[in-house]
Design a protein around this motif. Sequence first.
Motif, PDB file in Angstrom:
ATOM      1  N   ILE A  92      -2.136  -1.677  -9.417  1.00 46.59           N
ATOM      2  CA  ILE A  92      -1.018  -0.745  -9.607  1.00 46.59           C
ATOM      3  C   ILE A  92      -0.709  -0.006  -8.306  1.00 46.59           C
ATOM      4  CG2 ILE A  92      -0.295   1.363 -10.794  1.00 46.59           C
ATOM      5  CD1 ILE A  92      -1.857   0.357 -13.247  1.00 46.59           C
ATOM      6  N   LEU A  93      -1.749   0.390  -7.565  1.00 48.34           N
ATOM      7  CA  LEU A  93      -1.541   1.070  -6.281  1.00 48.34           C
ATOM      8  C   LEU A  93      -0.803   0.151  -5.311  1.00 48.34           C
ATOM      9  CD1 LEU A  93      -2.014   3.416  -4.292  1.00 48.34           C
ATOM     10  CD2 LEU A  93      -4.221   2.357  -3.719  1.00 48.34           C
ATOM     11  N   GLY A  94      -1.196  -1.107  -5.255  1.00 54.12           N
ATOM     12  CA  GLY A  94      -0.542  -2.064  -4.366  1.00 54.12           C
ATOM     13  C   GLY A  94       0.933  -2.225  -4.701  1.00 54.12           C
ATOM     14  N   LEU A  95       1.243  -2.356  -5.986  1.00 53.72           N
ATOM     15  CA  LEU A  95       2.637  -2.500  -6.413  1.00 53.72           C
ATOM     16  C   LEU A  95       3.449  -1.243  -6.079  1.00 53.72           C
ATOM     17  CD1 LEU A  95       2.221  -4.201  -9.922  1.00 53.72           C
ATOM     18  CD2 LEU A  95       2.921  -5.274  -7.787  1.00 53.72           C
ATOM     19  N   ALA A  96       2.858  -0.077  -6.313  1.00 53.33           N
ATOM     20  CA  ALA A  96       3.558   1.186  -6.064  1.00 53.33           C
ATOM     21  C   ALA A  96       3.888   1.341  -4.576  1.00 53.33           C
ATOM     22  CB  ALA A  96       2.705   2.364  -6.538  1.00 53.33           C
ATOM     23  N   LEU A  97       2.928   1.061  -3.710  1.00 52.66           N
ATOM     24  CA  LEU A  97       3.152   1.209  -2.275  1.00 52.66           C
ATOM     25  C   LEU A  97       4.157   0.184  -1.744  1.00 52.66           C
ATOM     26  CD1 LEU A  97      -0.491   1.930  -1.033  1.00 52.66           C
ATOM     27  CD2 LEU A  97       1.409   3.539  -1.209  1.00 52.66           C
ATOM     28  N   ALA A  98       4.074  -1.048  -2.265  1.00 51.48           N
ATOM     29  CA  ALA A  98       5.017  -2.087  -1.829  1.00 51.48           C
ATOM     30  C   ALA A  98       6.443  -1.740  -2.234  1.00 51.48           C
ATOM     31  CB  ALA A  98       4.610  -3.441  -2.409  1.00 51.48           C
ATOM     32  N   ASN A  99       6.608  -1.156  -3.422  1.00 55.94           N
ATOM     33  CA  ASN A  99       7.938  -0.743  -3.876  1.00 55.94           C
ATOM     34  C   ASN A  99       8.437   0.485  -3.125  1.00 55.94           C
ATOM     35  OD1 ASN A  99       9.019  -2.320  -6.341  1.00 55.94           O
ATOM     36  ND2 ASN A  99       6.860  -2.077  -6.818  1.00 55.94           N
ATOM     37  N   LEU A 100       7.516   1.337  -2.700  1.00 56.94           N
ATOM     38  CA  LEU A 100       7.884   2.558  -1.990  1.00 56.94           C
ATOM     39  C   LEU A 100       8.287   2.294  -0.543  1.00 56.94           C
ATOM     40  CD1 LEU A 100       8.069   5.674  -2.064  1.00 56.94           C
ATOM     41  CD2 LEU A 100       5.646   5.734  -1.410  1.00 56.94           C
ATOM     42  N   PHE A 101       7.533   1.423   0.141  1.00 55.83           N
ATOM     43  CA  PHE A 101       7.753   1.219   1.580  1.00 55.83           C
ATOM     44  C   PHE A 101       8.523  -0.061   1.928  1.00 55.83           C
ATOM     45  CE2 PHE A 101       4.085   4.104   1.418  1.00 55.83           C
ATOM     46  CZ  PHE A 101       4.524   5.097   2.282  1.00 55.83           C
ATOM     47  N   HIS A 102       8.703  -0.962   0.973  1.00 58.28           N
ATOM     48  CA  HIS A 102       9.495  -2.188   1.184  1.00 58.28           C
ATOM     49  C   HIS A 102       9.117  -2.935   2.474  1.00 58.28           C
ATOM     50  CE1 HIS A 102      12.508  -1.698  -2.065  1.00 58.28           C
ATOM     51  NE2 HIS A 102      12.213  -0.420  -1.925  1.00 58.28           N
ATOM     52  N   PRO A 103       7.877  -3.415   2.573  1.00 56.30           N
ATOM     53  CA  PRO A 103       7.447  -4.097   3.806  1.00 56.30           C
ATOM     54  C   PRO A 103       8.195  -5.399   4.070  1.00 56.30           C
ATOM     55  CG  PRO A 103       5.845  -4.446   2.054  1.00 56.30           C
ATOM     56  CD  PRO A 103       6.812  -3.415   1.552  1.00 56.30           C
ATOM     57  N   GLY A 104       8.777  -6.011   3.033  1.00 54.20           N
ATOM     58  CA  GLY A 104       9.453  -7.296   3.218  1.00 54.20           C
ATOM     59  C   GLY A 104      10.934  -7.186   3.522  1.00 54.20           C
ATOM     60  N   THR A 105      11.486  -5.980   3.379  1.00 55.46           N
ATOM     61  CA  THR A 105      12.915  -5.797   3.627  1.00 55.46           C
ATOM     62  C   THR A 105      13.232  -5.915   5.121  1.00 55.46           C
ATOM     63  OG1 THR A 105      13.086  -4.315   1.727  1.00 55.46           O
ATOM     64  CG2 THR A 105      14.873  -4.241   3.339  1.00 55.46           C
TER      65      THR A 105
END
Length: 429
Positions: A92-105
């Motif tokens: 859940i932490l991984g998903l939350a951070l990825a959605n917050l910081f958008h590393p792939g955008t």
Amino acid sequence: MKKLRFGLATQIFVGLILGVVVGVIWYGNPAVPTYLQPIGDLFLRLIKMIVIPIVVSSLIIGVAGAGSGKQVGKLGFKTILYFEIITTFAIILGLALANLFHPGTGVNIHEAQKTDISQYVETEKEQNNKSIADTFLHIVPTNFFQSLAEGDLLAIICFTVLFALGISAIGEKGKPVLAFFEGVSHAMFHVVNLVMKVAPFGVFALIGVTVSKFGISSLLSLGKLVGLVYVALAFFLIVVFGIVGKLAGVNIFKFLAYMKDEILLAFSTSSSETVLPRVMEKMEKIGCPKGIVSFVVPIGYTFNLDGSVLYQSIAAIFLAQVYHVDLSIWQQITLVLVLMVTSKGMAAVPGTSFVVLLATLGAFNIPAEGLAFIAGVDRIMDMARTVVNLTGNALASVVMSKWEGQYDPAKGAKVMSLAKTEQNTTISG
């Protein structure tokens, strides 16, 4: 005459720095892997050689002394429950951070270095052909010695626990067998100390090969992903484990300082196996019962991969963002459940992180080809997630000892403080 004494952590750190220097200077030179890879492989083989004997002997001693099968079953249930809770937090932490910081955008993945992942594709296909029933059946070995030869830890643990319960059940007749394995355990821990003497050379070789192959430039194209993974793993290590440690009566910073030799070695080699014997030994020294340590730590190596699942959740969202695949909240909840199942079902599979990702991406129509680009920097991220895996399993021993009412926080704090004092002493007579 007084002389300087360099501890293992210092020696490993020096080996790490020298390896990076050699890799940078001779980046792309095929001679580096030719000469250094055998040294690194030799060290890893030495470690793998002693892991199974230590796990078997320690588990037999611990389980045989723990009492009835009911007590072992109770401990097993609590251990798996704890692992599932902490693993869910990681995903859940991984998903939350990825959605917050958008590393792939905004990432042009085609500029990244491409690496062959065909071996993982084949493994993933083999695993997908197995049902859930097959996965559970695989835990029970048909031939224990074959499992030993293949290093199948789950099957080895299954047989060893049953064998240890048998030794406990026959009372006096089982004491000679128990005494034999106690001797094996003591001898193997002595071998560990011998093997650790060459650890700095192994670290130097492995890091030198890694840096010479990929170079520092490989970080630039996927820097956002690597940076977020490191930040997420550091947050999990300090904050999440800090809270868990506080509940168990352990200061996380003192705990990490106590484990610094093992953490540095695991980070350098990207392998938690290299420190499994020393982790078990250190957990016993701070007051965790041998029975709990020998049961929890080996099982954790296949069921409690907090760093790996945290990375997998970030990587999955990263690739979805790169390929403009919009995942709804319900799809992401499903992703959590899929990762929980696949990460356990493939725990003993080589290259687990990539195999789990391949199985997961296919379920959400995310192109798996993106993994070929992530693979170029995977070793760099693997170093960090190995540290979290290691710390999570070591801390789990303390948590389960506390849960069973068999951990003394005062003793643990005293031992960790004494160890820190000894490590800070650099002058010897």
